[in-house]
Design a protein around this motif. Structure first.
Motif, mmCIF file in Angstrom:
data_model
loop_
_atom_site.group_PDB
_atom_site.id
_atom_site.type_symbol
_atom_site.label_atom_id
_atom_site.label_comp_id
_atom_site.label_asym_id
_atom_site.label_seq_id
_atom_site.Cartn_x
_atom_site.Cartn_y
_atom_site.Cartn_z
ATOM 1 N N ILE A 284 -7.269 -1.834 3.612
ATOM 2 C CA ILE A 284 -7.031 -0.446 3.251
ATOM 3 C C ILE A 284 -8.375 0.168 2.875
ATOM 4 C CG2 ILE A 284 -6.412 -1.098 0.881
ATOM 5 C CD1 ILE A 284 -5.168 1.992 2.902
ATOM 6 N N LEU B 57 0.859 5.291 0.453
ATOM 7 C CA LEU B 57 0.064 6.384 0.989
ATOM 8 C C LEU B 57 0.859 7.674 0.958
ATOM 9 C CD1 LEU B 57 -1.289 4.565 4.191
ATOM 10 C CD2 LEU B 57 -2.273 4.575 1.886
ATOM 11 N N TYR C 265 -5.967 8.188 6.083
ATOM 12 C CA TYR C 265 -6.425 6.907 5.554
ATOM 13 C C TYR C 265 -6.877 5.994 6.700
ATOM 14 C CZ TYR C 265 -3.445 8.446 1.628
ATOM 15 O OH TYR C 265 -2.855 9.147 0.613
ATOM 16 N N TYR D 35 -7.393 6.508 -6.829
ATOM 17 C CA TYR D 35 -6.921 5.199 -6.407
ATOM 18 C C TYR D 35 -6.402 4.406 -7.605
ATOM 19 C CZ TYR D 35 -10.189 6.485 -2.672
ATOM 20 O OH TYR D 35 -10.880 7.156 -1.697
ATOM 21 N N THR E 43 -3.994 6.930 -3.414
ATOM 22 C CA THR E 43 -3.692 5.628 -2.817
ATOM 23 C C THR E 43 -3.339 4.657 -3.929
ATOM 24 O OG1 THR E 43 -5.455 6.061 -1.193
ATOM 25 C CG2 THR E 43 -4.567 3.821 -1.262
ATOM 26 N N VAL F 170 0.865 -1.176 0.000
ATOM 27 C CA VAL F 170 0.000 0.000 0.000
ATOM 28 C C VAL F 170 0.902 1.227 0.000
ATOM 29 C CG1 VAL F 170 -1.669 1.347 1.318
ATOM 30 C CG2 VAL F 170 -1.942 -1.121 1.140
ATOM 31 N N ASN G 176 -3.936 9.094 10.448
ATOM 32 C CA ASN G 176 -4.494 7.882 9.853
ATOM 33 C C ASN G 176 -5.152 7.020 10.930
ATOM 34 O OD1 ASN G 176 -3.500 8.450 7.221
ATOM 35 N ND2 ASN G 176 -1.473 7.745 7.858
#
Length: 227
Positions: A138, A8, A57, A218, A199, A6, A109
């Motif tokens: 996520i 971020l 997030y 995304y 993301t 992931v 987050n």
């Protein structure tokens, strides 16, 4: 489905780096002037410095199924205050057969440790950062949840694992979940309204490919293979 990485954005990069490296003690895999790649068990967690907006997030990490109480004590021993709701700081999810706790990092987050009791991955060792098994969730807030579900299914053959499909959908399986929620639905347990921020999610799913989900915020990439 497994979440391999992931990526971020962080508007409080140095403090976030210290939190994950020193407080949570995640190993550094790679670092340069404006990005940091961390080992989160079987997954990679990457932060990119970006002070153009205050991104936040929701991200969850799988911990051993028998370590929910120890994880709570460990978090507190690090000086991290777990998020409480109606005085509770641990949250059982009977439909998921799971127990979770939540806290904030320096970027704001919403971070979660979740023990999925169906995984039978318990350990007899004292809880430590080595018990962060993988990134398990996520969050992906969207404006049109049914359309996002259709796109994920058509692109990667991903199905909804839990949720109503209108305001909330956990997509994938117990090993890894995309938490797709309506942008007007607040996060649990802090009741904060979500935002849509850049993301990138790299998956191992049934079908390989890459898509942009939502208003090009995304990027979802997948390699093929059952997970």
């Amino acid at each position: 489905m497994n979440i391999r990485e992931v990526i971020l954005h962080s508007s409080n990069y140095e403090a976030t780096k210290h939190f994950y490296c020193e407080t949570l003690q995640l190993p550094i895999l790679e670092e340069n002037a404006d990005s940091l790649v961390l080992q989160a068990g079987e997954s990679k967690l990457t932060f990119v410095a970006d002070d153009r907006e205050q991104a936040f997030y929701h991200i969850a990490f799988t911990i051993p199924d028998n370590k929910a109480n120890e994880a709570l004590a460990w978090v507190r021993s690090k000086g991290i205050e777990p998020i409480a709701k109606e005085e509770a700081v641990q949250f059982p999810f009977p439909n998921w057969n799971a127990t979770a706790l939540y806290f904030y990092d320096p970027d704001g987050n919403l971070v979660e440790f979740i023990a999925h009791h169906s995984l039978s991955n318990g350990t007899g060792e004292p809880f430590s950062s080595k018990d962060i098994i993988r990134i398990s969730e996520i969050g992906l807030p969207v404006e049109d949840l049914p359309a996002a579900l259709q796109q994920l299914n058509e692109s990667f053959s991903l199905e909804m694992w839990s949720g109503d499909g209108r305001q909330f959908a956990a997509v994938g399986n117990v090993e890894g979940l995309l938490i797709v929620i309506d942008i007007k639905r607040p996060w649990f347990p802090d009741e904060r309204m979500p935002g849509m921020f850049p993301t990138t999610v790299k998956l191992q799913a049934e079908r390989a490919g890459s898509i942009e989900l939502g208003p090009k915020r995304y990027r979802i990439e997948s390699i093929s293979g059952q997970a």
